[in-house]
Design a protein around this motif. Structure first.
Motif, PDB file in Angstrom:
ATOM      1  N   MET A  12      63.191  49.704 -48.428  1.00 25.02           N
ATOM      2  CA  MET A  12      62.564  48.230 -48.635  1.00 25.02           C
ATOM      3  C   MET A  12      62.992  48.375 -50.303  1.00 25.02           C
ATOM      4  SD  MET A  12      58.976  46.821 -48.953  1.00 25.02           S
ATOM      5  CE  MET A  12      58.220  47.762 -50.140  1.00 25.02           C
ATOM      6  N   VAL A  52      63.176  45.686 -53.557  1.00 25.43           N
ATOM      7  CA  VAL A  52      62.395  44.589 -54.156  1.00 25.43           C
ATOM      8  C   VAL A  52      63.221  44.259 -55.455  1.00 25.43           C
ATOM      9  CG1 VAL A  52      60.226  43.874 -55.152  1.00 25.43           C
ATOM     10  CG2 VAL A  52      60.148  45.475 -53.346  1.00 25.43           C
ATOM     11  N   VAL A  64      65.073  46.209 -45.606  1.00 29.67           N
ATOM     12  CA  VAL A  64      64.415  45.097 -45.684  1.00 29.67           C
ATOM     13  C   VAL A  64      64.320  44.862 -47.104  1.00 29.67           C
ATOM     14  CG1 VAL A  64      62.334  46.216 -45.635  1.00 29.67           C
ATOM     15  CG2 VAL A  64      62.200  43.847 -45.414  1.00 29.67           C
ATOM     16  N   LEU A 111      63.204  42.236 -50.248  1.00 28.64           N
ATOM     17  CA  LEU A 111      62.168  41.156 -50.700  1.00 28.64           C
ATOM     18  C   LEU A 111      62.735  40.793 -52.264  1.00 28.64           C
ATOM     19  CD1 LEU A 111      60.319  43.360 -49.143  1.00 28.64           C
ATOM     20  CD2 LEU A 111      58.465  41.982 -50.057  1.00 28.64           C
ATOM     21  N   VAL A 169      61.338  37.514 -47.917  1.00 31.02           N
ATOM     22  CA  VAL A 169      61.919  38.796 -47.162  1.00 31.02           C
ATOM     23  C   VAL A 169      63.040  38.607 -46.475  1.00 31.02           C
ATOM     24  CG1 VAL A 169      61.140  40.514 -45.656  1.00 31.02           C
ATOM     25  CG2 VAL A 169      59.503  39.005 -47.066  1.00 31.02           C
ATOM     26  N   TYR A 195      65.045  40.455 -43.317  1.00 29.19           N
ATOM     27  CA  TYR A 195      64.929  41.536 -42.455  1.00 29.19           C
ATOM     28  C   TYR A 195      66.176  42.151 -41.966  1.00 29.19           C
ATOM     29  CZ  TYR A 195      59.989  40.332 -42.386  1.00 29.19           C
ATOM     30  OH  TYR A 195      58.721  40.182 -42.764  1.00 29.19           O
ATOM     31  N   THR A 220      64.495  35.621 -42.312  1.00 33.28           N
ATOM     32  CA  THR A 220      64.059  35.444 -43.465  1.00 33.28           C
ATOM     33  C   THR A 220      62.665  34.724 -43.180  1.00 33.28           C
ATOM     34  OG1 THR A 220      65.031  33.135 -44.166  1.00 33.28           O
ATOM     35  CG2 THR A 220      66.185  35.209 -44.703  1.00 33.28           C
ATOM     36  N   PRO A 256      56.476  42.939 -46.569  1.00 29.91           N
ATOM     37  CA  PRO A 256      57.100  42.371 -45.184  1.00 29.91           C
ATOM     38  C   PRO A 256      56.202  42.784 -43.991  1.00 29.91           C
ATOM     39  CG  PRO A 256      58.347  44.567 -45.572  1.00 29.91           C
ATOM     40  CD  PRO A 256      57.195  44.350 -46.697  1.00 29.91           C
TER      41      PRO A 256
END
Length: 263
Positions: A175, A177, A223, A225, A239, A241, A246, A254
């Motif tokens: 993930m 960010v 994923v 963000l 988000v 994916y 989104t 998420p």
């Protein structure tokens, strides 16, 4: 009674108190586990792209206490159990991806240290392409051996009680960010919002001698963000994916169920 005798007689009460007062004011952090001790074996089977940080092990002592500020008492001082944090390296087992360490339940020593908590951190390797140019955040597993709160367990969730040995096979997704306001990029391994008990990685253990952590990492199912471009934009994270879809979320997580359907 001569001068030397008088001096020794005056000093004896103070000498008799030295072990107690010295232990309270200056903790002895030496561990000396007894021969007949119980041990907790922590084993981590790492996905290829990840690494394990040294175990964060915390011991506490009823014998050696320390004074802390307490605004609920008239004296504003209270005595709490002494703290003894240790770092324990997980050792490779053969040429594979298994790391292991043994931790003494009874730390022994002059302060009679007792195991209070173990934290296990895994993260992406620094040289992994996914981590390039990003700040790497570890994913934590916390195991408590008493009922005292563990201050370094943030992000692991609420405690779940487990009796006996424990095997964990969490499903993790990379993930990223991106904070557009501060132009900061971080990456972590996401295994669900730990505010929900079913995805918590915080455990209160009873009679547990073996902990096995064997996470499953879907390294290709990334994923992403992003925060809003400015504080004037509508709040929430955008988000993206792995399937290209989104959505906007109000918090920083998420939809984990949605991710599991894409694995």
């Amino acid at each position: 009674m001569n001068c030397l005798t008088k001096t020794l007689a005056a000093l004896f009460p103070a000498i008799a108190l030295l072990p107690l007062s010295g232990c309270a004011s200056r903790l002895d952090y030496t561990l000396n586990p007894p021969v007949s001790n119980d041990w907790v074996t922590v084993t981590v089977k790492l996905p290829q792209e990840t690494e394990a940080l040294p175990l964060d092990v915390l011991y506490r002592s009823e014998t050696c206490r320390k004074e802390v500020y307490d605004n609920t008492t008239e004296s504003h001082v209270t005595a709490v159990r002494g703290l003894n944090p240790k770092l324990v390296t997980l050792q490779p087992q053969g040429n594979g991806d298994i790391r292991q360490a043994r931790v003494a339940v009874d730390g022994g020593g002059r302060c009679e240290w007792k195991l209070s908590a173990i934290r296990v951190d895994i993260q992406l390797k620094g040289d992994d392409p996914l981590a390039s140019g990003k700040h790497i955040l570890p994913t934590s597993y916390v195991f408590g051996f008493d009922d005292q709160a563990y201050g370094s367990g943030e992000g692991s969730g609420r405690k779940r009680e487990v009796h006996g040995d424990l095997t964990l096979k969490n499903e993790l997704f990379p993930m990223t960010v991106f904070n557009r306001v501060f132009n900061e990029n971080t990456i972590a391994l996401f295994g669900g919002d730990t505010n929900y008990e079913k995805w918590s990685r915080h455990y209160r253990l009873f009679d547990s001698k073996h902990i096995l952590i064997e996470p499953v990492l879907y390294s290709k199912k990334i994923v992403s963000l992003e925060t809003p471009k400015s504080r004037k934009d509508s709040p929430g994270m955008t988000v993206l994916y792995p399937d290209g879809s989104t959505e906007k979320v109000d918090d920083i997580y998420p939809n984990y169920d949605k991710l599991l359907r894409m694995k």
